[in-house]
Design a protein around this motif. Structure first.
Motif, PDB file in Angstrom:
ATOM      1  N   UNK A   1       0.842  -1.204   0.000  1.00 54.18           N
ATOM      2  CA  UNK A   1       0.000   0.000   0.000  1.00 54.18           C
ATOM      3  C   UNK A   1       0.875   1.250   0.000  1.00 54.18           C
ATOM      4  N   UNK A   2       0.367   2.348  -0.611  1.00 58.58           N
ATOM      5  CA  UNK A   2       1.171   3.570  -0.735  1.00 58.58           C
ATOM      6  C   UNK A   2       1.477   4.166   0.632  1.00 58.58           C
ATOM      7  N   UNK A   3       0.496   4.094   1.537  1.00 57.20           N
ATOM      8  CA  UNK A   3       0.717   4.590   2.889  1.00 57.20           C
ATOM      9  C   UNK A   3       0.975   3.402   3.810  1.00 57.20           C
ATOM     10  N   UNK A   4       1.783   3.558   4.860  1.00 59.60           N
ATOM     11  CA  UNK A   4       1.972   2.436   5.790  1.00 59.60           C
ATOM     12  C   UNK A   4       0.754   2.248   6.678  1.00 59.60           C
ATOM     13  N   UNK A   5      -0.285   1.642   6.140  1.00 59.25           N
ATOM     14  CA  UNK A   5      -1.513   1.477   6.919  1.00 59.25           C
ATOM     15  C   UNK A   5      -1.884   0.001   6.995  1.00 59.25           C
ATOM     16  N   UNK A   6      -2.675  -0.332   8.011  1.00 58.84           N
ATOM     17  CA  UNK A   6      -3.034  -1.729   8.194  1.00 58.84           C
ATOM     18  C   UNK A   6      -4.143  -2.104   7.233  1.00 58.84           C
ATOM     19  N   UNK A   7      -3.991  -3.267   6.568  1.00 59.22           N
ATOM     20  CA  UNK A   7      -5.001  -3.701   5.607  1.00 59.22           C
ATOM     21  C   UNK A   7      -5.560  -5.067   5.970  1.00 59.22           C
ATOM     22  N   UNK A   8      -5.136  -5.623   7.088  1.00 61.57           N
ATOM     23  CA  UNK A   8      -5.630  -6.945   7.458  1.00 61.57           C
ATOM     24  C   UNK A   8      -5.850  -7.056   8.940  1.00 61.57           C
ATOM     25  N   UNK A   9      -6.440  -8.173   9.367  1.00 60.07           N
ATOM     26  CA  UNK A   9      -6.729  -8.378  10.782  1.00 60.07           C
ATOM     27  C   UNK A   9      -5.764  -9.401  11.361  1.00 60.07           C
ATOM     28  N   UNK A  10      -5.443  -9.225  12.644  1.00 59.91           N
ATOM     29  CA  UNK A  10      -4.549 -10.169  13.327  1.00 59.91           C
ATOM     30  C   UNK A  10      -5.226 -11.511  13.598  1.00 59.91           C
ATOM     31  N   UNK A  11      -6.477 -11.688  13.155  1.00 61.99           N
ATOM     32  CA  UNK A  11      -7.184 -12.940  13.444  1.00 61.99           C
ATOM     33  C   UNK A  11      -6.495 -14.158  12.822  1.00 61.99           C
ATOM     34  N   UNK A  12      -5.600 -13.956  11.830  1.00 64.86           N
ATOM     35  CA  UNK A  12      -4.899 -15.108  11.240  1.00 64.86           C
ATOM     36  C   UNK A  12      -3.937 -15.741  12.247  1.00 64.86           C
ATOM     37  N   UNK A  13      -3.557 -14.952  13.277  1.00 64.80           N
ATOM     38  CA  UNK A  13      -2.545 -15.397  14.247  1.00 64.80           C
ATOM     39  C   UNK A  13      -3.210 -16.267  15.307  1.00 64.80           C
ATOM     40  N   UNK A  14      -3.121 -17.584  15.151  1.00 67.73           N
ATOM     41  CA  UNK A  14      -3.801 -18.507  16.062  1.00 67.73           C
ATOM     42  C   UNK A  14      -2.972 -18.646  17.337  1.00 67.73           C
ATOM     43  N   UNK A  15      -3.326 -17.857  18.368  1.00 70.95           N
ATOM     44  CA  UNK A  15      -2.518 -17.819  19.585  1.00 70.95           C
ATOM     45  C   UNK A  15      -2.759 -19.025  20.493  1.00 70.95           C
ATOM     46  N   UNK A  16      -3.649 -19.922  20.105  1.00 70.08           N
ATOM     47  CA  UNK A  16      -3.918 -21.108  20.914  1.00 70.08           C
ATOM     48  C   UNK A  16      -2.697 -21.993  21.079  1.00 70.08           C
ATOM     49  N   UNK A  17      -1.745 -21.891  20.147  1.00 74.60           N
ATOM     50  CA  UNK A  17      -0.523 -22.711  20.226  1.00 74.60           C
ATOM     51  C   UNK A  17       0.374 -22.304  21.382  1.00 74.60           C
ATOM     52  N   UNK A  18       0.110 -21.149  22.024  1.00 74.78           N
ATOM     53  CA  UNK A  18       0.974 -20.664  23.099  1.00 74.78           C
ATOM     54  C   UNK A  18       0.743 -21.401  24.406  1.00 74.78           C
ATOM     55  N   UNK A  19      -0.403 -22.072  24.579  1.00 65.04           N
ATOM     56  CA  UNK A  19      -0.792 -22.483  25.930  1.00 65.04           C
ATOM     57  C   UNK A  19      -0.295 -23.873  26.305  1.00 65.04           C
ATOM     58  N   UNK A  20      -0.114 -24.064  27.622  1.00 60.83           N
ATOM     59  CA  UNK A  20       0.248 -25.376  28.168  1.00 60.83           C
ATOM     60  C   UNK A  20      -0.942 -26.023  28.847  1.00 60.83           C
ATOM     61  N   UNK A  21      -1.797 -25.196  29.495  1.00 59.77           N
ATOM     62  CA  UNK A  21      -2.987 -25.734  30.155  1.00 59.77           C
ATOM     63  C   UNK A  21      -4.208 -25.086  29.516  1.00 59.77           C
TER      64      UNK A  21
END
Lengths: 300, 99
Positions: free
Chosen positions: B19-39
């Motif tokens: 993009x011409x300007x440094x702006x956000x064009x997507x959502x962080x929802x692709x980042x599946x943070x469930x892999x971080x957990x132990x319990x």
């Protein structure tokens, strides 16, 4: 399964924060943003300087919030918000609330001159400081919001911090701005009520939100809410409002203050303190509480 | 309240796609943070009193209300244990994650 009943929720249902953000487990700052956005609604623009939230939001082409965010330089959170507001007014948008969202380093140390300028001009913004009591994003360095006796990487155990926390509310009250409030993530209903009230008032509004940080405070992730609630009940972080720098209102009235020991015990950063120092901290907290009660009773 | 649709990871094939300007064009929802957990938290709905406190205090927005009952989204839950600690009837148990 039991008979289904209607669920009563104490907070607004609107959800402007998405999952998948980069916060640590049990992060208090994330909860502060979630509750604040529930109160503010969709018509809001955020200005975020360098702080934890500039990382939590996500790297370049992504964002985890459904509202526009302007990432600005560290010392310019308040003036950026003031500029965004002026720009919106020039194009005829008077509905949008502009919020400067900074950490305690960006408010107490680095951003204080910009904040003071904005407060003096009484520009129409909400300034929210979420306070995790050190520079947590860069790796737990001491800030002027760090309390007496706390361990950080720049104030190690042998030379722990020997100065008290800066009284930011008193500094802001001296500017005679329309609304100042302290809030805690342990009391979300109170927080939402205060942000909604700030949204209705014209002029500079300052909110100070207490947000525990498990990696920096060396506490367990599940104790985040417990710590926030304990800090209010110990009178370390009392919840009150100041209107026009004069009228003080206490929100959570304490019948009896709980002793400070339990609060210090579950945090690793206070583990080195001796009994003498704990007594000293208790005295300081009592003095601060007495000063606040004098202000509250004096403004009735 | 309702589960949001997942987003895709954005891949730029060349510099022209930027993009011409440094702006956000997507959502962080692709980042599946469930892999971080132990319990992981498990809700026992028999004891649940539908107070909504687990939904209120979830920092990862991983608890949803579906048909008046709380449901945990294991794709994003980081396993901090706040819901189990704050639950008034202690009907949420933290269980070791299976490898």
């Amino acid at each position: 399964m039991k008979k289904e009943k209607k669920m009563k929720l104490s907070l607004p249902e609107v959800e402007l924060m998405n999952s998948g953000h980069m916060a640590c487990q049990g992060c208090g700052a994330t909860l502060a943003m979630r509750f604040a956005l529930k109160a503010l609604g969709q018509k809001v623009a955020l200005c975020i300087p360098a702080c934890c939230w500039s990382v939590i939001d996500g790297p370049f082409p992504y964002s985890s919030l459904d509202v526009p965010i302007f990432h600005c330089a560290f010392e310019t959170a308040a003036v950026s918000a003031s500029g965004v507001k002026a720009g919106l007014e020039m194009v005829g948008d008077k509905e949008t609330t502009v919020v400067a969202w900074a950490g305690d380093g960006g408010t107490f140390d680095i951003g204080i001159q910009a904040l003071s300028g904005v407060a003096e001009r009484n520009d129409d913004i909400i300034y929210i400081c979420y306070d995790n009591e050190a520079y947590m994003n860069t790796g737990i360095q001491r800030s002027s919001a760090t309390p007496y006796g706390a361990w950080t990487t720049t104030t190690p155990v042998k030379h722990f911090k020997n100065r008290p926390k800066k009284d930011m509310e008193a500094i802001m009250a001296a500017h005679r701005i329309p609304y100042i409030a302290t809030a805690s993530i342990g009391y979300p209903e109170d927080l939402v009520k205060k942000v909604k009230k700030a949204k209705e008032i014209k002029g500079t509004k300052f909110l100070h939100i207490f947000a525990p940080c498990p990696p920096g405070w060396k506490s367990q992730p599940e104790d985040t809410i417990k710590l926030a609630r304990m800090a209010v009940q110990n009178a370390i972080f009392p919840l009150y409002e100041i209107e026009w720098g004069e009228k003080y209102t206490l929100n959570i009235k304490l019948k009896e203050k709980k002793p400070i020991n339990d609060y210090l015990k579950i945090q690793g950063r206070f583990r080195h303190l001796t009994k003498k120092e704990i007594v000293f901290i208790q005295e300081e907290v009592d003095k601060k509480w007495e000063r606040l009660l004098l202000c509250v009773n004096g403004s009735k | 309240m309702k589960k949001k649709k997942g987003a895709q990871k954005i891949v730029f094939k060349s510099e022209k796609d930027f993009p011409l300007m440094p702006m956000s064009i997507g959502s962080m929802l692709f980042n599946k943070t469930g892999a971080w957990r132990n319990i992981k938290p498990v809700i026992n709905l028999e004891k649940c009193i539908q107070c909504g406190i687990c939904w209120k205090f979830c920092p990862d927005v991983a608890i949803f209300i579906e048909k008046e009952w709380p449901v945990i989204d294991y794709e994003y839950c980081k396993g901090c244990g706040l819901c189990a600690e704050e639950c008034p009837t202690k009907c949420i148990a933290m269980v070791e994650e299976e490898k």
